[in-house]
Design a protein around this motif. Structure first.
Motif, short mmCIF file in Angstrom:
data_model
loop_
_atom_site.label_atom_id
_atom_site.label_comp_id
_atom_site.label_asym_id
_atom_site.label_seq_id
_atom_site.Cartn_x
_atom_site.Cartn_y
_atom_site.Cartn_z
N ILE A 144 -3.01 103.55 42.59
CA ILE A 144 -2.70 104.89 43.10
C ILE A 144 -4.00 105.52 43.56
O ILE A 144 -5.04 105.40 42.90
CB ILE A 144 -2.05 105.78 42.02
CG1 ILE A 144 -0.66 105.25 41.65
CG2 ILE A 144 -1.92 107.22 42.51
CD1 ILE A 144 0.06 106.10 40.61
N SER A 199 12.14 107.63 38.06
CA SER A 199 11.54 107.99 39.34
C SER A 199 10.82 109.31 39.24
O SER A 199 10.97 110.04 38.25
CB SER A 199 12.62 108.08 40.43
OG SER A 199 13.46 109.20 40.19
N LEU A 200 10.01 109.61 40.27
CA LEU A 200 9.27 110.87 40.30
C LEU A 200 10.21 112.04 40.54
O LEU A 200 10.15 113.06 39.86
CB LEU A 200 8.21 110.83 41.41
CG LEU A 200 7.42 112.12 41.65
CD1 LEU A 200 6.58 112.48 40.44
CD2 LEU A 200 6.54 111.99 42.89
N GLY A 204 13.94 109.71 44.72
CA GLY A 204 13.36 108.41 44.42
C GLY A 204 14.25 107.51 43.58
O GLY A 204 13.94 106.33 43.37
N THR A 279 1.72 113.04 43.05
CA THR A 279 2.00 112.17 44.20
C THR A 279 2.78 110.93 43.80
O THR A 279 3.39 110.28 44.65
CB THR A 279 0.70 111.73 44.88
OG1 THR A 279 -0.07 110.95 43.96
CG2 THR A 279 -0.11 112.94 45.33
N GLY A 280 2.77 110.58 42.53
CA GLY A 280 3.49 109.39 42.07
C GLY A 280 2.98 108.93 40.72
O GLY A 280 1.99 109.47 40.20
#
Length: 308
Positions: A144, A199-200, A204, A279-280
């Motif tokens: 990331i 998921s985020l 997602g 962002t993730g």
């Protein structure tokens, strides 16, 4: 004697050793296939191939952080005993460090140079198999990076810095105070390790997962005998509850047990001096999804006795 590509391919299939190792073996033995197999065995390279069929579901998760980027890897071994080996731990740390210089794809990491080793990651793992005597597999890798802010990491059940059974990375995008961002990022990474989100955000989630949940909720609601209009509202309510359990931004922050992660980020803007967004995230759990072989120790002993 000229060493052909077909000869190299045949030796590789016989031993499982790397292509360059096979080529060197054939050159050293004048193209004699059986002698080349023995040459590889004396170097420990064919031995590594023989172990490749054994299940490797133990090992370690390793993370490496460097400012606005971080990488995570899972290197598996056959036994937890090897995971406690300092040589193996050093290898996992070095592989994670090598992954920092790639985009995080498995192929890119395997082909990357291992820091200070003079060989690729794939070559180093092959050598470690021969030296330590267990099958090892670099199962997965990820990375990331944020344009501004930090990527924070957390390792659970750590056996050494950056090494453990669960590893998490979270991307914290913000122009605010990096020290405060890093502290918050670590807390959110710890939350991910505990809550294991799918998921985020809602978008997602795998559509098939959502459809399956919706179908189950609808079937349950119809059992109440209520009108379809009411059933639809019941389904939507249960889906919201599902999102709160499965989606990181909707989950209740384990640190305070009150605010959603979404709210935590909004509140953090004042503290760090700038808006904060996730962002993730990446979460690796050791051996996740690997079918481990069930062994019958008594049967193994009986078989060993019978072979004598």
């Amino acid at each position: 004697m000229a060493i052909t590509a077909q000869m190299v391919k045949e030796l590789r299939e016989k031993t499982g050793a790397g292509m360059m190792d096979c080529k060197v073996a054939l050159q050293e033995t004048g193209g004699d296939m059986e002698a080349a197999v023995d040459w590889l065995r004396t170097k420990g390279l064919a031995k590594a191939a023989k172990k490749a069929g054994r299940v490797a579901a133990e090992g370690l998760i390793g993370i490496a952080e460097e400012g606005r980027k971080a990488a995570i890897v899972e290197l598996n071994s056959e036994t937890d005993f090897v995971a406690r080996n300092e040589q193996f731990q050093a290898l996992v740390s070095a592989v994670a460090q090598a992954a920092l210089g790639t985009g995080g794809s498995l192929d890119a990491v395997l082909a990357a140079d291992l820091p200070g080793a003079g060989k690729t990651v794939e070559g180093a793992i092959t050598d470690a198999v021969a030296t330590i005597g267990e099958n090892m597999t670099l199962r997965r890798t990820a990375a990331i990076e944020v344009s501004e802010g930090v990527v924070a990491g957390y390792v659970h059940s750590a056996v050494a810095p950056g090494l453990g059974k669960i590893g998490v990375l979270v991307g914290m995008q913000s122009s605010g105070d990096t020290a405060k961002l890093a502290a918050l990022g670590r807390q959110i990474a710890m939350h991910v390790a505990a809550a294991n989100p799918l998921s985020l955000d809602v978008s997602g989630l795998d559509p098939e997962v959502v459809a399956r949940e919706r179908a189950v909720f609808a079937e349950q609601a119809r059992g109440s005998g209520k009108p379809e209009a009411i059933i639809e509202k019941m389904v939507e309510g249960r889906l919201r509850k599902f999102y709160e359990e499965a989606v990181l931004l909707k989950q209740v922050f384990v640190v305070d047990g009150e605010r959603s992660i979404e709210t935590v980020l909004a509140d953090a803007a004042k503290e760090v001096g700038s808006p904060v967004s996730l962002t993730g995230f990446v979460s690796f759990r050791l051996g996740e999804g690997v079918e481990k072989e069930e062994s019958d120790f008594a049967a193994e002993v009986a078989a060993a006795v019978g072979q004598r």
